[in-house]
Scaffold this motif. Sequence first.
Motif, PDB file in Angstrom:
ATOM      1  N   GLU A 236       2.578  -6.672  -7.065  1.00 61.55           N
ATOM      2  CA  GLU A 236       2.543  -5.617  -5.966  1.00 61.55           C
ATOM      3  C   GLU A 236       3.426  -5.460  -5.043  1.00 61.55           C
ATOM      4  OE1 GLU A 236      -1.579  -6.360  -4.692  1.00 61.55           O
ATOM      5  OE2 GLU A 236      -2.587  -5.929  -6.574  1.00 61.55           O
ATOM      6  N   HIS A 237       4.144  -6.531  -4.824  1.00 63.15           N
ATOM      7  CA  HIS A 237       4.753  -6.786  -3.628  1.00 63.15           C
ATOM      8  C   HIS A 237       6.256  -7.191  -4.119  1.00 63.15           C
ATOM      9  CE1 HIS A 237       1.671  -6.517  -1.140  1.00 63.15           C
ATOM     10  NE2 HIS A 237       1.051  -7.527  -1.524  1.00 63.15           N
ATOM     11  N   MET A 238       7.253  -6.513  -3.627  1.00 64.36           N
ATOM     12  CA  MET A 238       8.868  -6.945  -4.008  1.00 64.36           C
ATOM     13  C   MET A 238       9.054  -8.315  -3.982  1.00 64.36           C
ATOM     14  SD  MET A 238      10.426  -4.594  -5.259  1.00 64.36           S
ATOM     15  CE  MET A 238      12.035  -5.372  -5.255  1.00 64.36           C
TER      16      MET A 238
END
Length: 271
Positions: A236-238
Motif C-alpha cells: 500500500e505504501h512506497m
Amino acid sequence: MFSTQLASSPPASNLSLQKQQEWDEFLVNFFGNGPLSISPLQAIFEPLRNPTLDDMVVVGQIGQTLDGRIATVTGQSRYVNGLTGLTHLHQLRALVDAVVIGVGTALADDPQLTVRQIKGRNPARVVIDPRARLSHQHLVWQDDGVKKIWIVAEGVTASPPPQVELIMLPAVSGAIDPALILKSLNLHSLKRVLIEGGAETVSRFIVAKCLDRLHLIVAPIIMGSGRLSFNLPPIEHMDQALRLAIQTHQLGNDVVFDCDLQTQRVALNTK
Ligand SMILES: NC(=O)c1ccc[n+]([C@@H]2O[C@H](COP(=O)([O-])OP(=O)(O)OC[C@H]3O[C@@H](n4cnc5c(N)ncnc54)[C@H](OP(=O)(O)O)[C@@H]3O)[C@@H](O)[C@H]2O)c1
C-alpha cells in the motif's frame, strides 16, 4: 515492434577475440581463486565468487524491457535482450553449479540451459515442477552427461526420464519453500545457483529472501503489453517497496542492474 533490432534473430557469439581470451582467463581465475583483475568482468561477476552468509551464492536473473516485461502476451521471450545481454546470461551459467527454472519456462521456451555463447562448463539443470507437468522430451532432459534434477511436490506421481534425479519436497498449497529447494541442491554439492526464470520463480525466491543478487538486464524495448517481470505481494505504501543497492553495467544496448539483496537474504543453515 519498437526495437530497431530483429527481436527474434538467432543468437551468435558477438565477443571479439580479445574479449574471448579475457573471458577464458577470467574463468580460470574465478574457479582457481586467482586474482580477478579483468575489467569489467570483475565488477560484474566477483560478487558471485564467495558466499557470505552460508556456503551458497544464489543469483537471480531477469531479462526485461524498459516497461518491465519479460515476454509477450503469448509467452514469447526470444529475444528480449541483445546479443551482449545473451552472452551475459551464458557467462552467468558458466559460473554456477546449477541453473534453476520454473516449469512455466520449460514449457514455454523448451530451453537447453547450456553454455554456448562463450567457453565454460554446462551447469546442472533443475526444473521446479510441483505437479510433474514436464514430459520426457524436453531439451532440459537431454542426455549430455550433465546432472539433471526434477523438483516435484511430495505425493505427486512422477516417473523421471533416465539420468534425471527426482527430488520430492513438501508443498503448501502447491508452493515449495525456495529455501528447501536450495538446501536440497546443497546436498547435491550445488552451491552456486542461478535462478534463471521465469517471473513467477524468481519472484518466489525474492519473497522467500533467498537471493544474494539479482541481475536485471534491461533492453531498450517498449513492449506495451505482455508478462511482467515480477509478481510480488501487493503493497500500500512506497516505503514497503523493495529498495535495492545497485551497480549498473552497460552490455551493448542493454543495461544490467546488479541488485544486491544480501541484507535481506536468510541464512540457509547449510554450513
Ligand atoms: N526474459 C527472461 O529473462 C525470461 C527468463 C525465463 C523465462 N521467461 C519467460 O517467462 C515465461 C514463464 O514465466 P512464468 O512466470 O510464467 O513461469 P516460471 O517462473 O517459469 O514457472 C512458474 C511455475 O513453476 C513452478 N514453480 C516455480 N517455483 C515454485 C515454487 N517455489 N513452488 C512451487 N512451484 C513452483 C510452478 O508450477 P505450477 O504452475 O505447476 O504450480 C509455477 O507456476 C515464459 O514466457 C518465458 O518465455 C523470460
